[in-house]
Design a protein around this motif. Structure first.
Motif, PDB file in Angstrom:
ATOM      1  N   MET A  17       0.853  -1.191   0.000  1.00  0.00           N
ATOM      2  CA  MET A  17       0.000   0.000   0.000  1.00  0.00           C
ATOM      3  C   MET A  17       0.887   1.238   0.000  1.00  0.00           C
ATOM      4  N   LYS A  18       0.716   2.085  -1.000  1.00  0.00           N
ATOM      5  CA  LYS A  18       1.556   3.259  -1.174  1.00  0.00           C
ATOM      6  C   LYS A  18       0.894   4.554  -0.735  1.00  0.00           C
ATOM      7  N   ALA A  19      -0.450   4.591  -0.731  1.00  0.00           N
ATOM      8  CA  ALA A  19      -1.151   5.819  -0.359  1.00  0.00           C
ATOM      9  C   ALA A  19      -2.620   5.506  -0.099  1.00  0.00           C
ATOM     10  N   VAL A  20      -3.281   6.496   0.504  1.00  0.00           N
ATOM     11  CA  VAL A  20      -4.728   6.458   0.701  1.00  0.00           C
ATOM     12  C   VAL A  20      -5.281   7.741   0.094  1.00  0.00           C
ATOM     13  N   ALA A  21      -6.357   7.610  -0.674  1.00  0.00           N
ATOM     14  CA  ALA A  21      -6.914   8.763  -1.381  1.00  0.00           C
ATOM     15  C   ALA A  21      -8.372   9.002  -0.999  1.00  0.00           C
ATOM     16  N   SER A  22      -8.790  10.237  -1.205  1.00  0.00           N
ATOM     17  CA  SER A  22     -10.194  10.628  -1.087  1.00  0.00           C
ATOM     18  C   SER A  22     -10.550  11.389  -2.356  1.00  0.00           C
ATOM     19  N   ILE A  23     -11.751  11.162  -2.853  1.00  0.00           N
ATOM     20  CA  ILE A  23     -12.217  11.908  -4.026  1.00  0.00           C
ATOM     21  C   ILE A  23     -13.524  12.612  -3.684  1.00  0.00           C
ATOM     22  N   THR A  24     -13.718  13.761  -4.306  1.00  0.00           N
ATOM     23  CA  THR A  24     -14.993  14.476  -4.202  1.00  0.00           C
ATOM     24  C   THR A  24     -15.618  14.473  -5.586  1.00  0.00           C
ATOM     25  N   ILE A  25     -16.892  14.140  -5.634  1.00  0.00           N
ATOM     26  CA  ILE A  25     -17.636  14.068  -6.887  1.00  0.00           C
ATOM     27  C   ILE A  25     -18.644  15.213  -6.926  1.00  0.00           C
ATOM     28  N   ASP A  26     -18.582  15.994  -7.994  1.00  0.00           N
ATOM     29  CA  ASP A  26     -19.518  17.103  -8.218  1.00  0.00           C
ATOM     30  C   ASP A  26     -19.608  18.075  -7.042  1.00  0.00           C
ATOM     31  N   ASN A  27     -18.520  18.255  -6.307  1.00  0.00           N
ATOM     32  CA  ASN A  27     -18.499  19.124  -5.124  1.00  0.00           C
ATOM     33  C   ASN A  27     -19.584  18.768  -4.114  1.00  0.00           C
ATOM     34  N   GLU A  28     -20.091  17.529  -4.143  1.00  0.00           N
ATOM     35  CA  GLU A  28     -21.212  17.166  -3.280  1.00  0.00           C
ATOM     36  C   GLU A  28     -21.066  15.836  -2.549  1.00  0.00           C
ATOM     37  N   PHE A  29     -20.190  14.944  -3.017  1.00  0.00           N
ATOM     38  CA  PHE A  29     -20.124  13.603  -2.449  1.00  0.00           C
ATOM     39  C   PHE A  29     -18.668  13.175  -2.341  1.00  0.00           C
ATOM     40  N   VAL A  30     -18.273  12.663  -1.167  1.00  0.00           N
ATOM     41  CA  VAL A  30     -16.878  12.280  -0.926  1.00  0.00           C
ATOM     42  C   VAL A  30     -16.785  10.782  -0.683  1.00  0.00           C
ATOM     43  N   VAL A  31     -15.733  10.176  -1.242  1.00  0.00           N
ATOM     44  CA  VAL A  31     -15.403   8.780  -0.963  1.00  0.00           C
ATOM     45  C   VAL A  31     -13.994   8.778  -0.379  1.00  0.00           C
ATOM     46  N   HIS A  32     -13.857   8.298   0.863  1.00  0.00           N
ATOM     47  CA  HIS A  32     -12.575   8.228   1.549  1.00  0.00           C
ATOM     48  C   HIS A  32     -12.019   6.802   1.478  1.00  0.00           C
ATOM     49  N   ASP A  33     -10.757   6.677   1.851  1.00  0.00           N
ATOM     50  CA  ASP A  33     -10.089   5.383   2.037  1.00  0.00           C
ATOM     51  C   ASP A  33      -9.961   4.543   0.773  1.00  0.00           C
ATOM     52  N   ILE A  34      -9.717   5.199  -0.344  1.00  0.00           N
ATOM     53  CA  ILE A  34      -9.376   4.478  -1.575  1.00  0.00           C
ATOM     54  C   ILE A  34      -7.874   4.229  -1.505  1.00  0.00           C
ATOM     55  N   LYS A  35      -7.469   2.979  -1.600  1.00  0.00           N
ATOM     56  CA  LYS A  35      -6.060   2.633  -1.437  1.00  0.00           C
ATOM     57  C   LYS A  35      -5.336   2.619  -2.785  1.00  0.00           C
ATOM     58  N   VAL A  36      -4.098   3.117  -2.788  1.00  0.00           N
ATOM     59  CA  VAL A  36      -3.215   2.996  -3.943  1.00  0.00           C
ATOM     60  C   VAL A  36      -2.251   1.868  -3.600  1.00  0.00           C
ATOM     61  N   ILE A  37      -2.273   0.821  -4.414  1.00  0.00           N
ATOM     62  CA  ILE A  37      -1.506  -0.388  -4.127  1.00  0.00           C
ATOM     63  C   ILE A  37      -0.574  -0.692  -5.293  1.00  0.00           C
ATOM     64  N   GLU A  38       0.634  -1.153  -4.943  1.00  0.00           N
ATOM     65  CA  GLU A  38       1.579  -1.576  -5.970  1.00  0.00           C
ATOM     66  C   GLU A  38       1.453  -3.076  -6.157  1.00  0.00           C
ATOM     67  N   GLY A  39       1.016  -3.472  -7.357  1.00  0.00           N
ATOM     68  CA  GLY A  39       0.866  -4.874  -7.689  1.00  0.00           C
ATOM     69  C   GLY A  39       1.932  -5.320  -8.668  1.00  0.00           C
ATOM     70  N   GLU A  40       1.828  -6.534  -9.126  1.00  0.00           N
ATOM     71  CA  GLU A  40       2.805  -7.097 -10.056  1.00  0.00           C
ATOM     72  C   GLU A  40       2.847  -6.338 -11.376  1.00  0.00           C
ATOM     73  N   LYS A  41       1.716  -5.773 -11.785  1.00  0.00           N
ATOM     74  CA  LYS A  41       1.642  -5.058 -13.072  1.00  0.00           C
ATOM     75  C   LYS A  41       1.660  -3.546 -12.903  1.00  0.00           C
ATOM     76  N   GLY A  42       2.003  -3.065 -11.720  1.00  0.00           N
ATOM     77  CA  GLY A  42       2.053  -1.631 -11.473  1.00  0.00           C
ATOM     78  C   GLY A  42       1.025  -1.191 -10.454  1.00  0.00           C
TER      79      GLY A  42
END
Length: 93
Positions: A17-42
């Motif tokens: 696990m390289k990072a944790v991300a949050s995204i905001t959609i349409d300035n109205e909805f947030v999704v937290h704890d999206i993981k950035v993972i390094e796998g065999e293919k990148g």
């Protein structure tokens, strides 16, 4: 749908696990704890999940088609690459 904000926190400790991300959609909805993972293919993203009673992990929030998943992965990984230039790796979150 417009992704209006992407925030990435790099993880300093060793591991896939390289990072944790949050995204905001349409300035109205947030999704937290999206993981950035390094796998065999990148690098790839893993949506937030929780362990169910049967021991399996299930996504809590996720895109319902491959085009949306590709869009999310593209913007999150682009922001992840930008953070490498902007700041030193952060500690555990």
């Amino acid at each position: 749908m417009e992704i209006t904000d992407v925030r990435v926190r790099r993880i300093a400790k060793e591991g896939k696990m390289k990072a944790v991300a949050s995204i905001t959609i349409d300035n109205e909805f947030v999704v937290h704890d999206i993981k950035v993972i390094e796998g065999e293919k990148g690098l790839f993203i893993a949506m937030p999940s929780k362990k169910s009673a049967d021991g399996e992990y299930r996504d809590i929030a996720h895109p319902i088609n491959s085009e949306t998943r590709a869009l999310l992965e593209k913007v999150i990984l682009e922001r992840f690459e930008q953070t490498a230039l902007e700041e030193p790796a952060a500690g555990e979150f």
